[in-house]
Enzyme design. Structure first.
Site, PDB file in Angstrom:
ATOM      1  N   PRO A 296       0.879  -1.314   0.032  1.00  0.00           N
ATOM      2  CA  PRO A 296      -0.054  -0.072  -0.289  1.00  0.00           C
ATOM      3  C   PRO A 296       0.843   1.181   0.073  1.00  0.00           C
ATOM      4  CG  PRO A 296      -0.759  -1.550   1.712  1.00  0.00           C
ATOM      5  CD  PRO A 296       0.689  -2.047   1.216  1.00  0.00           C
ATOM      6  N   GLU A 297       0.868   1.973  -1.140  1.00  0.00           N
ATOM      7  CA  GLU A 297       1.627   3.150  -1.125  1.00  0.00           C
ATOM      8  C   GLU A 297       0.394   4.244  -1.464  1.00  0.00           C
ATOM      9  OE1 GLU A 297       5.520   3.318  -2.901  1.00  0.00           O
ATOM     10  OE2 GLU A 297       5.843   1.043  -2.447  1.00  0.00           O
TER      11      GLU A 297
ATOM     12  N   LYS B 214      -0.500   8.530   2.460  1.00  0.00           N
ATOM     13  CA  LYS B 214      -1.032   6.985   2.521  1.00  0.00           C
ATOM     14  C   LYS B 214      -2.075   6.828   3.696  1.00  0.00           C
ATOM     15  CE  LYS B 214       3.546   5.676   2.885  1.00  0.00           C
ATOM     16  NZ  LYS B 214       4.588   4.748   2.889  1.00  0.00           N
TER      17      LYS B 214
ATOM     18  N   ARG C 296      14.260   0.598   6.464  1.00  0.00           N
ATOM     19  CA  ARG C 296      13.607  -0.278   5.291  1.00  0.00           C
ATOM     20  C   ARG C 296      14.848  -1.000   4.447  1.00  0.00           C
ATOM     21  NH1 ARG C 296       8.594   1.601   4.313  1.00  0.00           N
ATOM     22  NH2 ARG C 296       8.072  -0.247   3.240  1.00  0.00           N
TER      23      ARG C 296
END
Ligand code: ZN
Length: 263
Positions: free
Chosen positions: A2-3, A51, A250
């Protein structure tokens, strides 16, 4: 993943299913909202901000409220027809059920659920930088905010939603590959920040309206990205093995030949 584009699509699904409807029932399965009952509330609109998902409602007493949710890595909303089986995900992941005469919206594994007076919406999303898919997208402001952190790596700066809102890890990796920029490049050494920001916006915008995220133009399974998720596979441009390493909190994927290190 989900971006910004996924959240934009989700907002549109909820807008089509619920906007204008009055809720006939609700079930908020998180401790802080377990006593809230939205029966009789009207859904005004569904919107995305980066987002973040914002469902704007009017209470029976006329006051405006916002139901906020964040999908992070694993959340999702689905709209079902009344009576349709909720088959998307296991029931124990359900966090929100909103029933209307025409549709039932079910939110799975949602994060940061909050119900706030509309006037306080900024307390949830006011920190965000310009929204790449927002009606008020402001590329100059995004560049200004990025440039204010000259020593940060561009890989981390693009993910910082206070700089610009909507880029997640997939688009970060893909934009930097397409620009030939190593993710470890300090912001001050990125040759064309405006071009980088503009490309990020174009890639997200191109994927609005579909759920498959592609940066290559191909929707074929295994063909949708240049570097993201392709560790040890050959670069589509030069054949060098794509690498994967941690960058900040990340992982990042990149081609060491097409994106030479300029630290
Ligand atoms: Zn390459």
């Amino acid at each position: 993943m989900p971006e910004g584009d996924t959240v934009w699509n989700t907002a549109r699904v909820l807008q089509r299913a619920l906007a204008g409807a009055r809720l006939t029932g609700s079930d908020l399965r998180v401790p802080q909202l377990s006593t809230a009952d939205l029966t009789g509330w009207a859904i005004r609109e569904s919107a995305s901000r980066g987002k973040h998902l914002l469902l704007r409602l009017a209470a029976p007493d006329g006051h405006d409220w916002t139901l906020h949710s964040h999908l992070r890595m694993d959340g999702a909303w689905r709209a079902y027809a009344p009576g349709e089986r909720w088959a998307a995900r296991p029931a124990h992941l359900i966090r929100v059920v909103l029933r209307s005469p025409g549709a039932v919206a079910v939110g799975y594994h949602l994060h940061e659920l909050a119900l706030v007076p509309a006037a306080e919406e900024d307390s949830l999303v006011g920190h965000l930088g310009p929204d790449l898919l927002g009606p008020d997208w402001d590329p100059d402001e995004a560049v200004r905010r990025l440039a204010a952190h000259p020593d940060e790596t561009i890989g981390e700066a693009l993910l910082d939603q206070r700089n610009l809102a909507g880029v997640g890890n997939l688009y970060k990796c893909e934009v930097l590959f397409l620009r030939g920029t190593s993710p470890w490049t300090p912001v001050r050494a990125v040759p064309d920040l405006a071009g980088t920001v503009a490309l990020a916006q174009r890639l997200l915008a191109a994927n609005r309206g579909r759920w498959t995220q592609s940066t290559t133009g191909s929707l074929r399974r295994g063909g949708t990205t240049y570097v993201y998720g392709r560790r040890a596979q050959p670069c589509r441009r030069c054949g060098t093995a794509i690498r994967k390493e941690d960058l900040g909190e990340r992982v990042t994927y990149w081609c060491p030949a097409c994106q030479p290190d300029r630290r």
